[in-house]
Design an enzyme around this catalytic site. Structure first.
Site, short mmCIF file in Angstrom:
data_model
loop_
_atom_site.label_atom_id
_atom_site.label_comp_id
_atom_site.label_asym_id
_atom_site.label_seq_id
_atom_site.Cartn_x
_atom_site.Cartn_y
_atom_site.Cartn_z
N LYS A 194 19.17 69.82 46.07
CA LYS A 194 20.60 69.61 46.35
C LYS A 194 21.13 70.74 47.21
O LYS A 194 20.86 71.92 46.96
CB LYS A 194 21.35 69.54 45.02
CG LYS A 194 22.85 69.42 45.12
CD LYS A 194 23.49 69.39 43.74
CE LYS A 194 25.00 69.27 43.82
NZ LYS A 194 25.63 69.16 42.48
N SER B 259 28.49 65.26 42.32
CA SER B 259 28.17 65.79 43.63
C SER B 259 26.68 65.76 43.98
O SER B 259 26.31 66.01 45.13
CB SER B 259 28.67 67.25 43.72
OG SER B 259 28.04 68.07 42.77
N SER C 152 28.36 65.92 37.64
CA SER C 152 27.69 65.87 38.94
C SER C 152 26.19 65.62 38.89
O SER C 152 25.59 65.32 39.92
CB SER C 152 27.96 67.18 39.72
OG SER C 152 29.29 67.22 40.15
#
Length: 483
Positions: free
Chosen positions: A82, A157, A181
């Protein structure tokens, strides 16, 4: 199996093939790079690459394995990271134009642990601006689409991470979570994700906070995402442990859990007036509970009266806003203080409104201490709850993956729940209890509603991360049997 077939497989199967010599890390890494080239243009999950260095490391992994030198439990496994995490030699923008050229001088702690365990970083996956949305789009890399339906969001996210997993463009991922997230994207994309107990996986090297941040931010965690529950356990064993400031003074030994289903006492909490959920999603949640009951688990369908989201969600939102307020520039902080004063004059004090959020973002330390005490009282209540139940099954969000919506701010957007317009912020309501109370929560896919995947959130006692992962593993067994 051909190398490309392992792109859709799990870590256990892939590592077995690597160890047996029927698969090489170089062939696997090349297959993954080919898969990204094929599928990423439609999804836009992988946003930066280091193909040549990844292939070189893969060749070294094969050479060292042949020489009997094993790097660790992830020896030769290619994966993505990520883009909220710093990776040496790669841009870490965290969705921000101001960081689109930023290259860190060292790896985030969690990234370094994956590398030390033998992982090969091939690229980075998309996030919203500073990891601050339930969707994954930004002005640097654009919009990430859900592989199940490109008109819909993969979540956020860690949306790029979940989309890459679902599309077979990575074998594992590292996510982060303060507002769901990890859990939200796993649910939206039909993959597995684990929000660890607070503090057991270092977050140093995660953006936000700003580059160079050393402290552990309240409620922020880093954790694994994968395509099986067993993979979550393997990755958590690699990731968990004290950061450098603490490692001389304490050690972490998470209790293992290999229970069978008939050893589990399961509580279901699927409905709450504060945040209704879609009917089709509720049906799948009940089917998951029935599956555990059919395997022998003791399942309680009615939660105790004291389990009400109204006890957790507003408190969580106030503490969350306090975290966000700490990183605001001085001029924006002053604007928030002005909005908070207006809110008090007009009576708009709910933290899911702009004035209420502003008040929480600019709260005094005295106010924070009071809320923190409320939090710990609730933690003690849940400690008592877990004397009667081993895990609590909950929704993740009110719906399956929502259509892309990028207009307006988070307070103006809406979602549709059974045809009824609801606040966009409802996406945080069901993840609030575990985050607020520092509890582990595993998301496991449980089926499809309206042609989209849905998952269940499995919450357990503090530090019993492997218990929630084990419950997810049992659910996976039933799903695999049905499939």
């Amino acid at each position: 199996m051909q190398p490309a077939d392992y792109c859709d497989s799990n870590l256990t199967t892939t590592l077995t093939a690597l160890e047996a010599g029927t698969l090489t890390s170089e062939a696997l890494t090349q297959a993954l790079l080919d898969r990204i080239a094929e599928r990423n243009p439609a999804i836009n999950a992988v946003v930066t690459m280091q193909a040549e260095s990844a292939l070189a490391r893969a060749r070294q992994a094969d050479h060292d394995r042949a020489a009997g030198q094993v790097w660790g439990p992830l020896h030769g496994i290619p994966m993505t990271i990520k883009d909220g995490f710093e990776v040496l030699g790669m841009v870490t923008a965290s969705g921000s134009p101001s960081l689109k050229q930023y290259q860190p001088k060292e790896n985030a702690v969690a990234v370094q642990r994956l590398i030390d365990a033998g992982a090969i970083i091939v690229g980075k996956t998309n996030v919203p601006l500073y990891c601050g949305d339930f969707q994954s789009y930004n002005a640097v890399y654009g919009t990430t689409n859900n592989p199940w339906d490109t008109s819909r969001s993969p979540g956020g996210s860690s949306g790029g991470a979940a989309a890459a997993l679902a599309a077979g463009m990575t074998l594992a991922e590292l996510g982060s979570d303060i507002g769901g997230s990890i859990r939200n994207p796993a649910h939206f994309c039909g993959v597995y994700g684990h929000k660890p107990s607070q503090g057991i996986v270092p977050t140093r090297g995660h953006i936000p906070g700003p580059p160079g941040t050393k402290g552990q931010t309240d409620m922020v965690v880093a954790g694994p995402m994968a395509r099986s529950a067993a993979d979550l356990r393997l990755l958590l064993d690699v990731l968990a442990g004290p950061d450098a400031l603490d490692d001389e003074g304490w050690q972490l030994d998470l209790p293992d859990c290999r229970w069978e289903a008939d050893e589990f006492r399961v509580l279901c909490w699927f409905d709450d007036p504060t945040c209704p959920i879609d009917t089709g999603y509720r049906t799948q949640l009940r089917n998951a509970a029935s599956a555990l009951r059919g395997m022998g688990a003791t399942v309680t369908d009615t939660p105790p009266d004291e389990l009400q989201l109204s006890q957790y969600y507003p408190l969580y939102m106030r503490l969350l806003a306090g975290v966000m307020g700490g990183g605001l520039p001085a001029n924006l902080f002053k604007q928030m203080q002005w909005a908070a004063r207006i809110g008090k004059l007009t009576g708009k004090t709910r933290p899911d409104t702009v004035p209420g959020y502003a008040a929480a973002a600019t709260q005094s330390h005295r106010e924070w201490l009071r809320d923190n005490e409320l939090r710990h009282r609730l933690r003690h209540q849940w400690q008592t709850l877990f004397e009667s139940y081993d895990v609590v099954l909950m929704p993740v969000t009110p719906t399956a993956a929502m259509p892309h919506q990028q207009a307006g701010n988070l307070f103006k957007r809406r979602i549709q729940v059974d045809g009824v317009s609801r606040p966009y912020a409802d996406n945080m309501a069901w993840v609030a209890p575990a985050t607020l109370l520092h509890l582990p929560a595993t998301v496991a896919p449980i089926g499809v509603a309206d042609n989209l995947p849905v998952g269940v959130q499995i919450v357990g006692p503090y530090l019993h991360d492997k218990r929630t992962i084990r419950a997810a593993e049992l659910l996976q067994q039933t799903i695999d049997q049905v499939a």
